[in-house]
Design a protein around this motif. Structure first.
Motif, short mmCIF file in Angstrom:
data_model
loop_
_atom_site.label_atom_id
_atom_site.label_comp_id
_atom_site.label_asym_id
_atom_site.label_seq_id
_atom_site.Cartn_x
_atom_site.Cartn_y
_atom_site.Cartn_z
N SER A 120 0.83 -1.20 0.00
CA SER A 120 0.00 0.00 0.00
C SER A 120 0.87 1.25 0.00
N TYR A 121 0.48 2.22 -0.83
CA TYR A 121 1.10 3.54 -0.76
C TYR A 121 0.02 4.56 -0.39
N ASP A 122 -0.83 4.17 0.52
CA ASP A 122 -1.92 5.03 0.99
C ASP A 122 -1.39 6.38 1.47
N TYR A 123 -0.25 6.35 2.17
CA TYR A 123 0.50 7.54 2.59
C TYR A 123 -0.27 8.41 3.59
N ASP A 124 -1.40 7.89 4.10
CA ASP A 124 -2.28 8.71 4.94
C ASP A 124 -2.63 10.01 4.21
N ALA A 125 -2.85 9.90 2.90
CA ALA A 125 -3.13 11.04 2.04
C ALA A 125 -4.58 11.48 2.17
N PRO A 126 -4.92 12.69 1.71
CA PRO A 126 -6.32 13.14 1.77
C PRO A 126 -7.29 12.21 1.06
N LEU A 127 -6.87 11.65 -0.07
CA LEU A 127 -7.68 10.65 -0.76
C LEU A 127 -7.06 9.30 -0.50
#
Length: 582
Positions: free
Chosen positions: A298-305
């Protein structure tokens, strides 16, 4: 046609001040059928620009190739940005970092030991020139000056953290201009020490990369560039994860406050990441600052989306901040709807060790690059005169040892292990996993595999059989798969093996695959490599993009390296990226 320029204090779009409100979306980390959705949701947050890296190794998997279709269709991605009424920033490297395998540099490039890394060495420059010309052929016609969305083009990437070869940077500038780039060229570096000066040239616009203490970082940048617009080219609002740790998160309110400070100061921004996406297949990178740490799938990155494309609390916090300074569309994205939970069971399996073709390599134990394959799994075999302690200079990155198919043990680069006891008798086989090439620092470009000399009781072992596990197609494994004997789901499967299951679906739709009771490996859905799983976490589910699912029967294939405690896999109602540090 329009023009975009750098003024004394502002970016200028058709001679009028323009603030860049950008978000990073890596097209190569998102299923292409979902690009338009992610771009649209960036606009709904109030952004006016989309930024992307370009991964050289993905576009050029072998020398002389440049693949630019399907999920690598950069031209189509930029056209979709334009269709959404947004601008684009392109950052082609050739080095991108991005927690991406080898920082985007092709592994095949460094099979020639004379080739330099991120330098003006002629062999490296020749390869870079070929790559950049291919990228520029797609980007130049899509510049704003020619009716397209591209407003800026980056030279290298945080180069000041690596070197200061001005001849190399000048080559990239000259090549870009000669190929028709007439939008502003820029560099980005961390606002520390001499990085900004080392990583740029006087004629290039300089930007910073940071995620905190925004006003201090902007002051640092202004001291080194007295005129021109201020910009944070990577506003780090989250972070990536590596196997064996927690899921990294950052406080939405704190990140929003930093963004507010940036915008209040009049700066432009690129949010890294707006939408992280996924390290599908074997594309994840790794870091090594004394300890090797491979990045998770996962590269979710705790991003806004989120990884699966839904707004988070951070999305709405950022949207509220942007709305204080600029108009924001009234429409908001819908939240994630839970998907139905379900279970599938594998029904057949095929061994891995007997399915690999190997070739003899005379002399010392070779790196895996001799196979012509640069990612995934490899098999080593050798004839040993007896048992004893088998040792290597280094293992890159994880080696499973077998004797006549029976597991003997594992050596892990992460743990610094280099030696193992091999019993006498039988033929040893070593299944080697490249867990991701280092993407940052001085170990970029290093070889993978068993690093020699290989010593058995202090005497070198030579003449090795080496082959790559071909996962480009699963057809050979399908053909050799045999039905599992009837029994309870808890009977499990032995590894290393590829096991198959079938599940039904009403049609396309996101899913979240949970492999509770499985140990380590990779998963394919309808032949597409979703990426790696590992019971050590933190990641507990793999994201299955909706377009991969078809109406009716779907195939699930699991390459399990060790063994499972179950024959079942589950589809969860939503993602589970593991516990965070709180």
């Amino acid at each position: 046609m329009s023009n975009f320029a750098i003024g004394d204090q502002d970016f200028l779009l058709d001679d009028q001040p323009f603030r860049i409100l950008s978000g990073a979306i890596h097209y190569f980390r998102v299923h292409p059928d979902l690009w338009a959705d992610r771009i649209h949701k960036a606009r709904l947050m109030g952004l006016n620009t989309i930024e992307t890296y370009v991964p050289w190794n993905e576009h050029s998997p072998v020398p002389g190739a440049f693949v630019a279709d399907g999920g690598l269709d950069l031209g189509r991605f930029l056209d979709l940005v334009a269709d959404a009424g947004m601008r684009a920033i392109v950052r082609p490297g050739p080095y991108i970092c991005a927690e991406w395998d080898n920082g985007g540099l092709p592994a095949w490039l460094f099979t020639d030991p004379t080739v330099g890394v991120r330098s003006s060495e002629p062999g490296y420059l020749a390869a870079v020139t070929s790559y950049m010309e291919s990228v520029l052929a797609l980007v130049v016609p899509r510049q704003i000056t020619r009716g397209g969305p591209v407003i800026m083009f980056q030279i290298e990437n945080e180069y000041g953290a690596y070197g200061k070869d001005k001849e190399y940077l000048q080559h990239l500038v000259d090549l870009s201009k000669r190929s028709g780039v007439d939008v502003p060229l820029f560099t980005c570096d961390q606002p520390f020490g001499t990085m900004i000066e080392d990583g740029s040239l006087p004629e290039l616009h300089k930007t910073g990369t940071f995620g905190s203490r925004s006003l201090e970082r902007l002051d640092f940048l202004r001291e080194r560039q007295p005129t021109g617009p201020l910009m944070c080219a990577e506003f780090w609002n989250g972070w990536f994860d590596n196997w064996g740790t927690h899921h990294h998160t950052t406080d939405a309110a704190a990140s929003a406050a930093e963004l507010d400070a940036l915008l209040t100061a009049g700066a432009s921004v690129n949010i890294y990441m707006f939408h992280g996406g996924t390290n599908f297949g074997f594309s994840n990178g790794a870091n090594d600052k004394g300890i090797y740490e491979p990045t998770i799938t996962s590269y979710d990155y705790d991003a806004p989306l989120s990884e699966d494309g839904h707004p988070t609390a951070k999305y709405f916090a950022f949207r509220d901040v942007i709305a204080k300074h600029f108009p924001v569309p009234a429409e908001v994205p819908a939240p994630r709807a839970p998907v139905p939970a379900s279970v599938a069971a594998v029904s057949s399996t095929a061994p891995v060790l007997t399915a690999v073709s190997t070739s003899l390599v005379r002399g010392t134990v070779p790196p895996v690059e001799v196979t012509g394959h640069y990612r995934g799994f490899y098999l080593y075999e050798a004839s040993l005169p007896g048992g004893g302690v088998l040792s290597f200079t280094e293992v890159r990155d994880r080696a499973q040892f077998f004797l006549d198919g029976v597991p003997v043990g594992v050596l892990s680069r992460e743990l610094g292990e280099r030696s193992i006891v091999i019993p006498a008798g039988g033929r040893p086989q070593i299944l080697l996993e490249d867990q991701g090439r280092v993407n940052y620092g001085q170990r970029i470009g290093e070889a993978k595999g068993l690093m020699g000399p290989a010593l058995l009781n202090g005497v070198e072992v030579v003449d090795w059989e080496v082959g790559a596990v071909d996962l480009g197609s699963l057809e050979a494994f399908r053909a050799s798969a045999v039905a599992l004997p009837r029994g309870a789901a808890s009977a499990g499967v032995a590894g290393p093996s590829v096991s198959f299951a079938t599940f039904d679906a009403a049609g396309p739709g996101d899913r979240f695959l949970r492999l509770e009771g499985w140990t380590k490996g990779v998963v394919f859905v309808n032949g597409f490599n979703l990426g790696r799983y590992w019971s050590r976490g933190p990641q507990r589910t793999l994201y299955v993009p909706g377009p991969l699912i078809r109406e009716g029967a779907n195939e699930l294939a699991i390459l399990e390296l060790h063994g499972s405690a179950t024959r079942e896999v589950g589809f969860a109602v939503g993602p589970d990226l593991g516990p965070d540090e709180k």
